[in-house]
Design a protein around this motif. Structure first.
Motif, PDB file in Angstrom:
ATOM      1  N   MET A 143     -41.139  -2.728  19.361  1.00 17.71           N
ATOM      2  CA  MET A 143     -40.795  -3.640  20.446  1.00 17.71           C
ATOM      3  C   MET A 143     -42.056  -4.028  21.220  1.00 17.71           C
ATOM      4  SD  MET A 143     -38.136  -3.085  23.622  1.00 17.71           S
ATOM      5  CE  MET A 143     -36.682  -3.446  22.638  1.00 17.71           C
ATOM      6  N   LYS A 144     -42.130  -5.258  21.689  1.00 13.27           N
ATOM      7  CA  LYS A 144     -43.282  -5.714  22.456  1.00 13.27           C
ATOM      8  C   LYS A 144     -43.430  -4.888  23.727  1.00 13.27           C
ATOM      9  CE  LYS A 144     -43.274 -10.476  20.770  1.00 13.27           C
ATOM     10  NZ  LYS A 144     -43.150 -11.915  21.127  1.00 13.27           N
ATOM     11  N   SER A 145     -44.673  -4.566  24.046  1.00  8.34           N
ATOM     12  CA  SER A 145     -44.951  -3.634  25.141  1.00  8.34           C
ATOM     13  C   SER A 145     -44.344  -4.078  26.458  1.00  8.34           C
ATOM     14  CB  SER A 145     -46.462  -3.455  25.303  1.00  8.34           C
ATOM     15  OG  SER A 145     -47.021  -2.874  24.146  1.00  8.34           O
ATOM     16  N   ASP A 146     -44.384  -5.392  26.732  1.00 10.34           N
ATOM     17  CA  ASP A 146     -43.894  -5.867  28.027  1.00 10.34           C
ATOM     18  C   ASP A 146     -42.372  -5.886  28.122  1.00 10.34           C
ATOM     19  OD1 ASP A 146     -43.457  -7.959  26.308  1.00 10.34           O
ATOM     20  OD2 ASP A 146     -44.448  -9.486  27.531  1.00 10.34           O
TER      21      ASP A 146
ATOM     22  N   ALA B   1     -42.208   3.416  26.977  1.00  9.08           N
ATOM     23  CA  ALA B   1     -41.637   2.474  27.945  1.00  9.08           C
ATOM     24  C   ALA B   1     -42.461   2.368  29.219  1.00  9.08           C
ATOM     25  CB  ALA B   1     -40.204   2.879  28.285  1.00  9.08           C
ATOM     26  N   ILE B   2     -43.203   3.401  29.572  1.00  8.88           N
ATOM     27  CA  ILE B   2     -43.930   3.353  30.848  1.00  8.88           C
ATOM     28  C   ILE B   2     -45.346   2.798  30.689  1.00  8.88           C
ATOM     29  CG2 ILE B   2     -42.591   5.322  31.704  1.00  8.88           C
ATOM     30  CD1 ILE B   2     -45.281   6.948  31.563  1.00  8.88           C
TER      31      ILE B   2
ATOM     32  N   ALA C  25     -36.029  -2.414  28.476  1.00  8.10           N
ATOM     33  CA  ALA C  25     -35.085  -1.860  27.505  1.00  8.10           C
ATOM     34  C   ALA C  25     -34.639  -0.454  27.921  1.00  8.10           C
ATOM     35  CB  ALA C  25     -35.716  -1.828  26.118  1.00  8.10           C
ATOM     36  N   ALA C  26     -35.575   0.336  28.458  1.00  6.53           N
ATOM     37  CA  ALA C  26     -35.219   1.672  28.947  1.00  6.53           C
ATOM     38  C   ALA C  26     -34.228   1.565  30.105  1.00  6.53           C
ATOM     39  CB  ALA C  26     -36.475   2.429  29.381  1.00  6.53           C
TER      40      ALA C  26
END
Length: 310
Positions: A54-57, A109-110, A62-63
Motif C-alpha cells: 500500500m502507498k505510504s501516504d 502505518a506510522i 487504512a489503520a
C-alpha cells in the motif's frame, strides 16, 4: 475452559469487505462472535494489519479505518463485546462478555511519526509488533533477506511501548531484530509463533530465542497455521501440541499461550478450522497435561504475565 487468543485478522477482513460482513455471524469470519462464544474464547485480540505494498501516504488512514470497524462493527453492534483498554479490564469481564483488544501487526502505518503511535495507544492498541515479514523504518522482518536489526526509530518504539506498558511482539521479526528487542523490551511477547526445532520456518522461534523469552518473562503463544506446524502435509491438533510440549521441555510451561491467526490463514488444523472448534484443542491438551497446566496455556499464563498494573 475459557481461552485468551492473542492474534486474529478479522479487522483486515472487515476492512477488505467494506462493511459487507457482520462480525456477529458472517460465515466468512473464523472469529465471528458466535464462533467465539461457542469456542469459549473469553478474550480475542484484533490485529491492525496494513499490506506492505500500500502507498505510504495511505497506510495510517487504512489503520484508522480498521479501528473504525473495530469500534462500530465489533463493539458497537455487539454490546457483549467489551474493549480491553487497560490491563485490569481482564478482571472485570462479566460471565456473558467477551473481551476485545486491539494490537498492531507492523508499524508501517506510522511511518516515522511517533505521534501517530501515541494516537493508536489512545485508541486502545495494547501490543505492537514492529514488522510484518517485510522491512520497514523500524526493523527487518522475518522475510527480509538482509536480516538487519532495529533502527533508531525501532528502539524508540520499544521504549515507548515500555513507557506505556504496551507489549512488544517479536513474532514477525528477523533474528537480529529479535535479539535487539530482547535487550530493551520490558514486555516481550510472541503473539503467534511456533518452534523452529520442530518446523524449520522463518516465522518460528529457535530454542535459543525461546529460552531468552522465558528468561525475560516473555510469553510464546503458539499459532494454528499448518505451515508453521509441519514442514509438509496437513496438521493435526496433536502436531500443534508437540510444539507446546517442546516449549515446556525448555522450561516454558508457565509462559505458553494461544494465538490462532484465524482470518489471516488459508490452511487449517484438522478439527480446528475456526474459533468455534477451540475446545477441541483444550480437550486434547487435557489428555497430555494437568488441568492447571492447560488453564495456564488457555488463559492464566497470560493473566499472570500482564504488565504491572500501576
Amino acid at each position: 475452559m475459557h481461552v485468551i487468543d492473542l492474534h486474529c485478522d478479522a479487522l483486515l477482513k472487515l476492512w477488505e469487505h467494506k462493511g459487507e460482513l457482520r462480525f456477529s455471524d458472517s460465515e466468512e469470519l473464523e472469529t465471528n462472535k458466535q464462533r467465539l462464544k461457542t469456542g469459549k474464547v473469553k478474550v480475542q485480540s484484533f490485529a491492525i494489519f496494513i499490506e506492505p505494498e500500500m502507498k505510504s501516504d495511505q497506510k495510517f488512514q487504512a489503520a484508522l479505518d480498521q479501528i473504525e470497524y473495530f469500534y462500530t462493527e465489533v463493539l458497537g453492534k455487539n454490546p457483549e463485546m467489551k474493549q480491553i483498554k487497560n490491563w485490569e479490564d481482564f478482571d472485570t469481564l462479566e460471565d456473558n462478555e467477551i473481551g476485545a483488544m486491539l494490537t498492531l501487526e507492523g508499524v508501517d502505518a506510522i511511518g516515522n511519526d511517533l505521534q501517530k503511535l501515541s494516537i493508536l495507544f489512545q485508541l486502545g492498541v495494547r501490543s505492537v509488533g514492529l514488522t510484518w515479514n517485510n522491512a520497514n523504518l523500524a526493523a527487518d522482518g522475518a522475510g527480509e533477506p538482509r536480516g538487519a536489526g532495529l533502527t533508531t526509530l525501532g528502539i524508540e518504539i520499544v521504549q515507548m511501548n515500555n513507557k506505556h506498558q504496551v507489549l512488544t511482539d517479536v513474532s514477525h521479526l528477523s533474528e537480529r531484530a529479535f535479539w535487539d528487542v530482547m535487550e530493551i523490551a520490558d514486555y516481550p511477547i510472541a503473539s503467534h509463533s511456533n518452534s523452529k526445532a520442530l518446523c524449520d520456518h522463518p516465522r518460528n522461534l529457535t530454542d535459543a530465542q525461546a529460552n531468552e523469552m522465558f528468561v525475560k518473562n516473555g510469553l510464546i503463544h503458539v499459532v494454528y497455521n499448518p505451515p508453521f506446524i509441519n514442514e509438509k502435509g496437513p496438521a493435526t491438533i496433536g502436531d500443534l501440541i508437540k510444539h507446546i510440549d517442546h516449549f515446556c521441555s525448555l522450561g516454558g510451561v508457565n509462559q505458553i499461550g494461544l494465538g490462532s491467526d484465524f482470518d489471516g490463514i488459508s490452511k487449517f488444523i484438522i478439527d480446528l478450522e475456526d474459533a468455534s472448534k477451540t475446545q477441541n484443542l483444550i480437550n486434547e491438551l487435557l489428555k497430555y497435561f494437568t488441568e492447571d497446566q492447560v488453564k495456564g496455556f488457555a488463559y492464566l499464563n497470560f493473566l499472570n504475565h500482564r504488565p504491572n498494573m500501576k
